[in-house]
Motif scaffolding. Structure first.
Motif, PDB file in Angstrom:
ATOM      1  N   GLN A   1      18.453  -5.564 -48.347  1.00  0.00           N
ATOM      2  CA  GLN A   1      17.777  -5.147 -47.389  1.00  0.00           C
ATOM      3  C   GLN A   1      18.749  -4.839 -46.120  1.00  0.00           C
ATOM      4  OE1 GLN A   1      14.299  -4.338 -47.461  1.00  0.00           O
ATOM      5  NE2 GLN A   1      14.283  -4.964 -49.719  1.00  0.00           N
TER       6      GLN A   1
ATOM      7  N   ALA B   1      22.864  -6.193 -42.512  1.00  0.00           N
ATOM      8  CA  ALA B   1      23.604  -6.180 -41.151  1.00  0.00           C
ATOM      9  C   ALA B   1      24.134  -7.493 -40.765  1.00  0.00           C
ATOM     10  CB  ALA B   1      22.479  -5.979 -40.252  1.00  0.00           C
TER      11      ALA B   1
ATOM     12  N   ARG C   1      18.156  -5.643 -42.783  1.00  0.00           N
ATOM     13  CA  ARG C   1      18.307  -6.475 -41.926  1.00  0.00           C
ATOM     14  C   ARG C   1      19.581  -7.650 -42.726  1.00  0.00           C
ATOM     15  NH1 ARG C   1      12.433  -8.524 -40.790  1.00  0.00           N
ATOM     16  NH2 ARG C   1      12.126  -7.772 -42.868  1.00  0.00           N
TER      17      ARG C   1
ATOM     18  N   ASP D   1      14.737 -11.343 -44.790  1.00  0.00           N
ATOM     19  CA  ASP D   1      15.414 -11.271 -43.216  1.00  0.00           C
ATOM     20  C   ASP D   1      16.338 -12.495 -43.202  1.00  0.00           C
ATOM     21  OD1 ASP D   1      13.838 -13.502 -41.714  1.00  0.00           O
ATOM     22  OD2 ASP D   1      12.369 -12.582 -43.139  1.00  0.00           O
TER      23      ASP D   1
END
Length: 553
Positions: free
Chosen positions: A151, A156, A153, A336
């Motif tokens: 994903q 990152a 997030r 997340d």
């Protein structure tokens, strides 16, 4: 005659928390994570609910732990297992969105605080396989095979590993753990992106070491600064050195080991060649160079330390139980960074609780080694007890001796471990760690029928000025290898308090490659063996001067 049938009604009593707190439990694992402890960590992390409604924070903590216990199930099905044994109670069935909101409301802080409380040594010092002499054996290692969802997030924060054929399919998480080798329990753990090295993560766990521990570590942790940091904690260490490191000899010992200084820390070096004979008659050997702070060869013989180092591999078994048995190789569920952090702390907490239950079960059978406890048996029994809500609040304090988990572990005790060997490889066609072309170890696990440990003895006269006269021409014309370092140090020890010129050293040791010797002397000065007095002139540092030749204080 008409067939008669008999009916039997079985009843059992289940004791759980009252009202909306009833779903908050882990079955027989609940006494290891009691309500009072959960309430305390919630209060300390300011995560307690402001208003008491259908999903209190305490229930949320147990729900997150249950997610780790049932990694293949969704939120609703995990909740159904928590309340499956609570028949007759009018409990609210939340939606999956409500359960997701509960996780977000909690955050990772309570789970991290819970793990910090539960992490630590599990077994008694008298439990077999836990201690070497008076020290509890522990080990550092990292695991980089935990996969997170792909994903934006997550990417990152963790990024992706770059292979020679392209980017990896999933972001990877690096887990670093300090493990008690006797029980495979965790004393501490940290995790984060794989871009950060293992030594950096391990440095954050050094405060967990103390003078009652002996640290075992592989050659990735042999940096001088890291070894000195470990020694500063008071713990003993036994670390495998990188084969490119060739420590100089400070003094030789009768068992073949020798003393040296690495970064100002006095260590004992044990060099050994280990040869194993497998059940199919194949012989495989490898060279080991171990560094330890156990300096006395009489109380800690070299061969005993070589055999002890094998205990370091217990941390790999801990990662296997966590990654493959508990998670079954699945990708983590959180999408997340905060949810991923919460999930990891919950996973580590649950693993530690299971290990605690296993150790209690094994210690109920005197003389049993915790190695014989089956993680799979304990895990399955724990899952069954969560579904049946058994043992949440035991009637007596002696719950450990009567629990279903204890009975499952004791009944399924594994036989004594066999000595085995196999090639280290990742069973994946696109692995970053393919099998080495020159791999001599068998591809499949083979029993070891004979183990031969040959300690490499450093000659007592190694490095003396007379050595070059009996050495070959190849050893004396070029200052390469560890022999040059030892011969140079021994030469300077003949008159340790005066400066020596490089040309004088070359003439005494009959080195014809003068420029190469100068480069070596300069490097040894940076390593702390010598001090540069002036251009081309060197002297021994005080640490490398023999004690009987030290100037009077």
């Amino acid at each position: 005659m008409p067939r008669q049938s008999a009916t039997c009604t079985l009843t059992r009593t289940i004791t759980v928390a009252e009202g909306v707190f009833a779903p908050g439990h882990l079955g027989e694992l609940t006494p290891y994570v009691p309500f009072e402890l959960v309430d305390d960590v919630l209060a300390r992390t300011c995560s307690t609910q402001r208003r008491l409604r259908q999903l209190p924070s305490r229930v949320g903590v147990y729900f997150v732990l249950a997610l780790a216990l049932f990694p293949s199930l969704g939120y609703a099905r995990v909740w159904d297992r928590l309340v499956a044994g609570l028949h007759g109670l009018k409990l609210h069935r939340p939606s999956e969105k409500a359960l997701r909101d509960l996780r977000r409301r909690l955050g990772p802080a309570p789970l991290k605080a819970l793990f910090d409380v539960l992490a630590g040594p599990l077994a008694q010092p008298s439990t077999p396989g836990v201690c070497y002499r008076r020290w509890r054996t522990v080990a550092f290692d990292g695991c980089g095979s935990l996969k997170a969802p792909d994903q934006p997030r997550i990417r990152a924060v963790l990024g992706k590993i770059q292979h020679h054929w392209g980017l990896a399919g999933y972001p990877a998480l690096r887990l670093m753990a300090l493990c008690e080798t006797g029980t495979r329990g965790l004393l501490g753990a940290v995790f984060g992106p794989t871009g950060t090295g293992e030594t950096a993560y391990a440095s954050r766990l050094l405060p967990l070491l103390n003078a009652r521990m002996l640290l075992l570590a592989d050659r990735g942790f042999d940096a001088d600064s890291f070894l000195a940091a470990v020694a500063d904690t008071g713990a003993q260490l036994l670390v495998r050195c990188n084969p490119r490191r060739r420590p100089a000899v400070l003094a030789t010992l009768p068992d073949g080991s020798f003393l040296t200084l690495l970064g100002g820390l006095k260590l004992r070096i044990v060099e050994a060649h280990i040869t194993v004979t497998t059940s199919d008659g194949k012989r495989v050997g490898d060279h080991y160079r171990l560094a330890t702070t156990l300096l006395d060869h009489r109380t800690d013989p070299a061969e005993v330390l070589v055999r002890l180092y094998h205990e370091r591999w217990e941390v790999e078994s801990a990662f296997y139980s966590l990654r493959h048995t508990l998670l079954a190789g699945r990708v983590l569920r959180s999408c997340d960074p905060f949810g991923l952090e919460q999930e990891m702390w919950a996973l580590l907490t649950l693993y530690q609780v299971l290990r605690s239950a296993m150790v209690d079960a094994v210690e109920s059978v005197p003389g049993s080694d915790p190695d014989r406890a089956s993680f799979t048996a304990a895990l399955q029994a724990a899952r069954d007890q969560v579904i049946s809500a058994g043992g949440v609040l035991p009637a007596s304090e002696a719950f450990g001796a009567e629990s279903t988990i204890t009975n499952a572990v004791v009944t399924a005790l594994l036989p004594a471990r066999r000595s085995r060997i196999s090639a280290r490889r990742v069973k994946c066609p696109m692995s970053r760690y393919p099998l080495k072309p020159d791999e001599a170890r068998p591809l499949t696990s083979q029993n070891i029928t004979h183990l031969d440990i040959n300690i490499h003895h450093r000659p007592a006269t190694a490095g003396s000025p007379q050595a070059p006269q009996s050495a070959s021409r190849e050893q004396t014309t070029a200052p390469d290898g560890n022999g040059c370092k030892d011969r140079t140090l021994q030469l300077l020890r003949t008159d340790p308090h005066r400066p020596w010129q490089a040309r004088e050293i070359a003439q005494a040791l009959e080195y014809t490659h003068f420029r190469s010797l100068c480069a070596q002397l300069s490097r040894w000065a940076k390593d702390g063996l010598l001090r540069k007095v002036s251009r081309g002139t060197y002297a021994l540092t005080s640490a490398w001067i023999p004690t009987d030749q030290q100037p009077p204080s």
